[in-house]
Design a protein around this motif. Structure first.
Motif, PDB file in Angstrom:
ATOM      1  N   VAL A 236       0.775  -1.170  -0.072  1.00 30.46           N
ATOM      2  CA  VAL A 236       0.069  -0.057  -0.146  1.00 30.46           C
ATOM      3  C   VAL A 236       0.973   1.099   0.094  1.00 30.46           C
ATOM      4  O   VAL A 236       0.720   2.209  -0.726  1.00 30.46           O
ATOM      5  CB  VAL A 236      -0.824  -0.159   1.115  1.00 30.46           C
ATOM      6  CG1 VAL A 236      -1.908   1.213   1.356  1.00 30.46           C
ATOM      7  CG2 VAL A 236      -1.964  -1.082   1.181  1.00 30.46           C
TER       8      VAL A 236
ATOM      9  N   ALA B 224       2.808   1.575  -3.362  1.00 28.78           N
ATOM     10  CA  ALA B 224       1.800   1.821  -4.444  1.00 28.78           C
ATOM     11  C   ALA B 224       1.686   3.417  -4.450  1.00 28.78           C
ATOM     12  O   ALA B 224       1.466   4.295  -5.435  1.00 28.78           O
ATOM     13  CB  ALA B 224       0.668   1.197  -4.515  1.00 28.78           C
ATOM     14  N   ARG B 225       1.421   3.976  -3.296  1.00 28.62           N
ATOM     15  CA  ARG B 225       1.155   5.412  -3.128  1.00 28.62           C
ATOM     16  C   ARG B 225       2.374   6.369  -3.565  1.00 28.62           C
ATOM     17  O   ARG B 225       2.275   7.434  -4.148  1.00 28.62           O
ATOM     18  CB  ARG B 225       0.660   5.719  -1.930  1.00 28.62           C
ATOM     19  CG  ARG B 225      -0.610   5.230  -1.442  1.00 28.62           C
ATOM     20  CD  ARG B 225      -0.886   5.268   0.001  1.00 28.62           C
ATOM     21  NE  ARG B 225      -2.229   4.890   0.429  1.00 28.62           N
ATOM     22  CZ  ARG B 225      -2.923   4.460   1.399  1.00 28.62           C
ATOM     23  NH1 ARG B 225      -2.121   4.705   2.548  1.00 28.62           N
ATOM     24  NH2 ARG B 225      -4.064   4.331   1.486  1.00 28.62           N
TER      25      ARG B 225
ATOM     26  N   ILE C 243      -5.359   0.017  -2.091  1.00 25.15           N
ATOM     27  CA  ILE C 243      -4.741   0.734  -3.036  1.00 25.15           C
ATOM     28  C   ILE C 243      -5.693   1.281  -4.221  1.00 25.15           C
ATOM     29  O   ILE C 243      -5.487   2.315  -4.753  1.00 25.15           O
ATOM     30  CB  ILE C 243      -3.538  -0.306  -3.862  1.00 25.15           C
ATOM     31  CG1 ILE C 243      -2.528  -0.730  -2.897  1.00 25.15           C
ATOM     32  CG2 ILE C 243      -3.207   0.061  -5.191  1.00 25.15           C
ATOM     33  CD1 ILE C 243      -1.565  -1.896  -3.343  1.00 25.15           C
TER      34      ILE C 243
END
Length: 214
Positions: free
Chosen positions: A36, A39-40, A65
């Motif tokens: 998570v 991905a950010r 996500i």
């Protein structure tokens, strides 16, 4: 981005994809929580996500996500699994996954899967499709209803997508140009906030537009 708690699998996949001339691996991480965050930070186009992960499993990581405001770009997620008929297949598609890939897939299949999903298509084998139909068949049949967000023609196109037809086949069925079908599909995805055809199939079944047959 590659997410797998087995270092050998994760690093091997990252190396194989990194050798492709049209791909860059921006991150490889070992658990759902790291996924998570990564991905950010990196905003990848495609994520290869193991289903069974520590901290957060692949399903919850995928939900988090992809939980972004409508209109904001989302990555596409391919779930990595040891068995094609994994018990979590339906939940993964509901969470937003665009398809499945066996961990034993060849390097060529792995790269092609990333390209297919990056292009906006779904990666569903016939056995996965059968599993989806079985899941819906086991549930009480919903009362068919129209979808207020869609026009009559868009509803018709969505029903044909759920029937497994390609854009070309839909065009032939409706006797319209394929470009017209592509326009309808794009509008359907935008109005219903869908990521790909797999999500469209689920939406059509849940709305009762399509009823599973034995």
């Amino acid at each position: 981005m590659v997410v797998d708690d087995q270092a050998m699998v994760r690093e091997g996949v990252a190396v194989l994809l990194g050798l492709q001339p049209d791909m860059v691996v921006v991150a490889d991480v070992a658990d759902g929580g790291q996924a998570v965050a990564a991905a950010r930070e990196h905003d990848p186009d495609v994520i290869l996500m193991d289903i069974r992960l520590p901290v957060l499993d692949g399903l919850e990581a995928t939900r988090r996500i992809l939980d972004v405001p409508p209109g904001r770009r989302r990555p596409r997620v391919i779930m990595l699994t040891t068995f094609e008929l994994d018990e979590y297949i339906f939940d993964a598609l509901r969470a937003g996954a665009s398809g499945f890939l066996l961990k034993g897939a060849s390097a060529a299949d792995l790269a092609q899967a990333v390209r297919v999903v990056a292009a906006g298509e779904s990666l569903l084998s016939p056995s996965v499709t059968r599993r989806l139909i079985e899941e819906f068949s086991a549930r009480p049949a919903p009362r068919a209803r129209t979808m207020p967000a869609l026009t009559a023609r868009e509803t018709e196109v969505l029903t044909l997508i759920a029937g497994g037809l390609s854009n070309a086949e839909i065009a032939a069925t409706l006797v319209v140009a394929e470009e017209t079908v592509k326009t309808h599909v794009g509008r359907i995805f935008t109005k219903l906030d869908l990521r790909d055809r797999a999500q469209a199939v689920i939406a059509a079944y849940e709305a009762g537009l399509v009823v599973p047959r034995s």
